[in-house]
Design a protein around this motif. Structure first.
Motif, PDB file in Angstrom:
ATOM      1  N   UNK A 258     -33.673  -6.914  91.744  1.00 39.48           N
ATOM      2  CA  UNK A 258     -33.324  -7.534  90.463  1.00 39.48           C
ATOM      3  C   UNK A 258     -31.926  -8.148  90.562  1.00 39.48           C
ATOM      4  N   UNK A 259     -31.707  -9.223  89.812  1.00 42.26           N
ATOM      5  CA  UNK A 259     -30.380  -9.792  89.683  1.00 42.26           C
ATOM      6  C   UNK A 259     -29.686  -9.198  88.455  1.00 42.26           C
ATOM      7  N   UNK A 260     -28.387  -8.959  88.594  1.00 35.77           N
ATOM      8  CA  UNK A 260     -27.562  -8.461  87.489  1.00 35.77           C
ATOM      9  C   UNK A 260     -26.460  -9.490  87.231  1.00 35.77           C
ATOM     10  N   UNK A 261     -26.658 -10.404  86.288  1.00 31.48           N
ATOM     11  CA  UNK A 261     -25.611 -11.385  86.007  1.00 31.48           C
ATOM     12  C   UNK A 261     -24.298 -10.707  85.620  1.00 31.48           C
ATOM     13  N   UNK A 262     -23.195 -11.317  86.009  1.00 32.98           N
ATOM     14  CA  UNK A 262     -21.873 -10.825  85.605  1.00 32.98           C
ATOM     15  C   UNK A 262     -21.422 -11.700  84.448  1.00 32.98           C
ATOM     16  N   UNK A 263     -21.688 -11.246  83.235  1.00 37.62           N
ATOM     17  CA  UNK A 263     -21.380 -12.032  82.048  1.00 37.62           C
ATOM     18  C   UNK A 263     -22.639 -12.618  81.428  1.00 37.62           C
ATOM     19  N   UNK A 264     -22.534 -13.095  80.194  1.00 28.02           N
ATOM     20  CA  UNK A 264     -23.707 -13.576  79.445  1.00 28.02           C
ATOM     21  C   UNK A 264     -24.029 -15.042  79.699  1.00 28.02           C
ATOM     22  N   UNK A 265     -24.036 -15.461  80.953  1.00 29.69           N
ATOM     23  CA  UNK A 265     -24.252 -16.878  81.259  1.00 29.69           C
ATOM     24  C   UNK A 265     -25.723 -17.245  81.435  1.00 29.69           C
ATOM     25  N   UNK A 267     -29.630 -18.045  80.770  1.00 27.78           N
ATOM     26  CA  UNK A 267     -30.383 -18.593  79.641  1.00 27.78           C
ATOM     27  C   UNK A 267     -31.509 -17.669  79.206  1.00 27.78           C
ATOM     28  N   UNK A 268     -31.839 -16.688  80.037  1.00 25.28           N
ATOM     29  CA  UNK A 268     -32.879 -15.718  79.689  1.00 25.28           C
ATOM     30  C   UNK A 268     -32.277 -14.661  78.769  1.00 25.28           C
ATOM     31  N   UNK A 271     -31.685 -11.220  80.422  1.00 27.58           N
ATOM     32  CA  UNK A 271     -30.638 -11.264  81.436  1.00 27.58           C
ATOM     33  C   UNK A 271     -29.266 -11.537  80.818  1.00 27.58           C
ATOM     34  N   UNK A 272     -29.240 -12.259  79.720  1.00 22.90           N
ATOM     35  CA  UNK A 272     -27.977 -12.470  79.007  1.00 22.90           C
ATOM     36  C   UNK A 272     -27.421 -11.137  78.509  1.00 22.90           C
ATOM     37  N   UNK A 273     -28.323 -10.289  77.978  1.00 23.90           N
ATOM     38  CA  UNK A 273     -27.898  -8.968  77.499  1.00 23.90           C
ATOM     39  C   UNK A 273     -27.474  -8.077  78.663  1.00 23.90           C
ATOM     40  N   UNK A 274     -28.236  -8.104  79.737  1.00 22.03           N
ATOM     41  CA  UNK A 274     -27.848  -7.355  80.934  1.00 22.03           C
ATOM     42  C   UNK A 274     -26.483  -7.818  81.415  1.00 22.03           C
ATOM     43  N   UNK A 275     -26.249  -9.121  81.401  1.00 24.79           N
ATOM     44  CA  UNK A 275     -24.975  -9.672  81.848  1.00 24.79           C
ATOM     45  C   UNK A 275     -23.802  -9.216  81.007  1.00 24.79           C
ATOM     46  N   UNK A 276     -24.008  -9.110  79.700  1.00 27.07           N
ATOM     47  CA  UNK A 276     -22.933  -8.604  78.822  1.00 27.07           C
ATOM     48  C   UNK A 276     -22.539  -7.186  79.219  1.00 27.07           C
ATOM     49  N   UNK A 277     -23.550  -6.363  79.455  1.00 27.57           N
ATOM     50  CA  UNK A 277     -23.273  -4.978  79.821  1.00 27.57           C
ATOM     51  C   UNK A 277     -22.688  -4.874  81.225  1.00 27.57           C
TER      52      UNK A 277
END
Length: 341
Positions: A258-265, A267-268, A271-277
């Protein structure tokens, strides 16, 4: 790890014996136990509760230096943030393995105990044991959940085939010999029992070129990959888990990245919520991830380490960079006995 108990009212001082967290009493005087019992496997309660302090952070005292992360409130908050992030990522599931009616469960490197407690609440008929180097778990837990202080990398003395589910989460950079640990896990699972493991990479990446090779995220990844090798507990081991688990004898071994975005960037929405956390996770964890390895392993001075960590934290706020980390879940089953006609 576990062993038969000593006489009533006395600490269990057997070789490699774990210490129940509820037995720790910071008011106990070490001298009451006598000098003859002081050894590296005798975790005298007050000694462990004193912990070890370095560069303003608190670390575990039992087997000190075996793990790079602090065990203070700041780092414990990071662990609980990660727990919430992983729940979002995995659609509110604590594990991915197809476990049915677990009876005896072991959580290795349980940290704050939050996974074990949640699992015990979800499975009230299961007996859940969490093991960690630090006695940082809460006192009030579900009646079917308990914790012990022990080193999961030491030789196990639990009864073979005594667990039907063993969980590992984020022990990255903490184990020198993963094949040995998987062998212990295999031997202590019942036939048909499951191993479930979730791990993080520390390699920051971007797919759109926004993270350049000289970016602080790239520097961070390279420095700590090198530090892990020097420490003797590679962060690259995450890429070999499936192979080692299969070689240990497990079957039906599955791997999911899985990818874990760093920040809410992203568009999904998920994943935006995951990125915030994950942004909060990285900001909260950065100093604890870095200080020990930079000062003790890479031999930087504390000021140099803190400046680098500050630059990393500053970069987390740059929304122009679309970086991510990766996490992997691997699970496998110990084969059931083959029936012969």
């Amino acid at each position: 790890m576990a062993t038969e108990s000593s006489a009533p009212g006395q600490p269990d001082l057997a070789e490699n014996a774990p210490i129940p967290v509820e037995d720790f009493d910071p008011d106990v005087d070490d001298s009451a136990y006598g000098d003859d019992v002081l050894s590296d496997t005798t975790s005298i309660p007050s000694t462990i509760y004193k912990h070890r302090y370095e560069n303003g952070r608190r670390y575990h005292k039992f087997r000190e230096g075996e793990y790079w992360g602090p065990n203070d409130e700041q780092q414990n908050d990071q662990l609980d943030i990660a727990h919430h992030m992983f729940l979002i990522l995995l659609d509110n599931k604590l594990y991915s393995a197809p476990v049915e009616n677990p009876k005896k469960v072991l959580d290795l490197g349980c940290g704050t105990g939050i996974w074990a407690i949640d699992f015990a609440d979800e499975h009230p008929s299961a007996e859940v044991l969490g093991v960690d180097l630090s006695p940082i778990q809460p006192t009030f837990t579900p009646p079917n959940c308990k914790f012990e202080v022990d080193d999961v990398a030491s030789e196990w003395t639990y009864t073979p085939e005594s667990f039907d589910f063993i969980n590992i989460r984020t022990l990255y950079g903490s184990i020198a010999d993963w094949p040995k640990l998987y062998s212990e896990i295999y031997n202590h699972l019942t036939p048909g029992g499951w191993l479930n493991q979730l791990e993080l990479t520390i390699q920051f990446k971007s797919d759109d070129g926004s993270q350049l090779p000289d970016h602080v995220f790239s520097q961070w990844s390279n420095i700590f990959l090198e530090a892990g090798e020097k420490f003797g507990k590679s962060f690259r081991a995450v890429h070999h888990m499936k192979q080692w688990i299969s070689e240990a004898g497990f079957e039906e071994v599955h791997e999911q990245w899985y990818k874990l975005p760093v920040g809410p960037w992203s568009s999904d929405p998920k994943m935006k919520e995951v990125g915030r956390w994950n942004l909060l996770h990285c900001n909260q964890g950065a100093e604890g991830w870095g200080l020990f390895l930079l000062t003790n392993v890479m031999k930087w001075n504390a000021d140099e380490a803190k400046v680098f960590i500050a630059k990393f934290r500053q970069a987390l706020r740059d929304r122009r960079v679309h970086s991510y980390l990766e996490t992997v879940v691997v699970y496998g089953r110990k084969p059931k006995p083959k029936h012969t006609s």
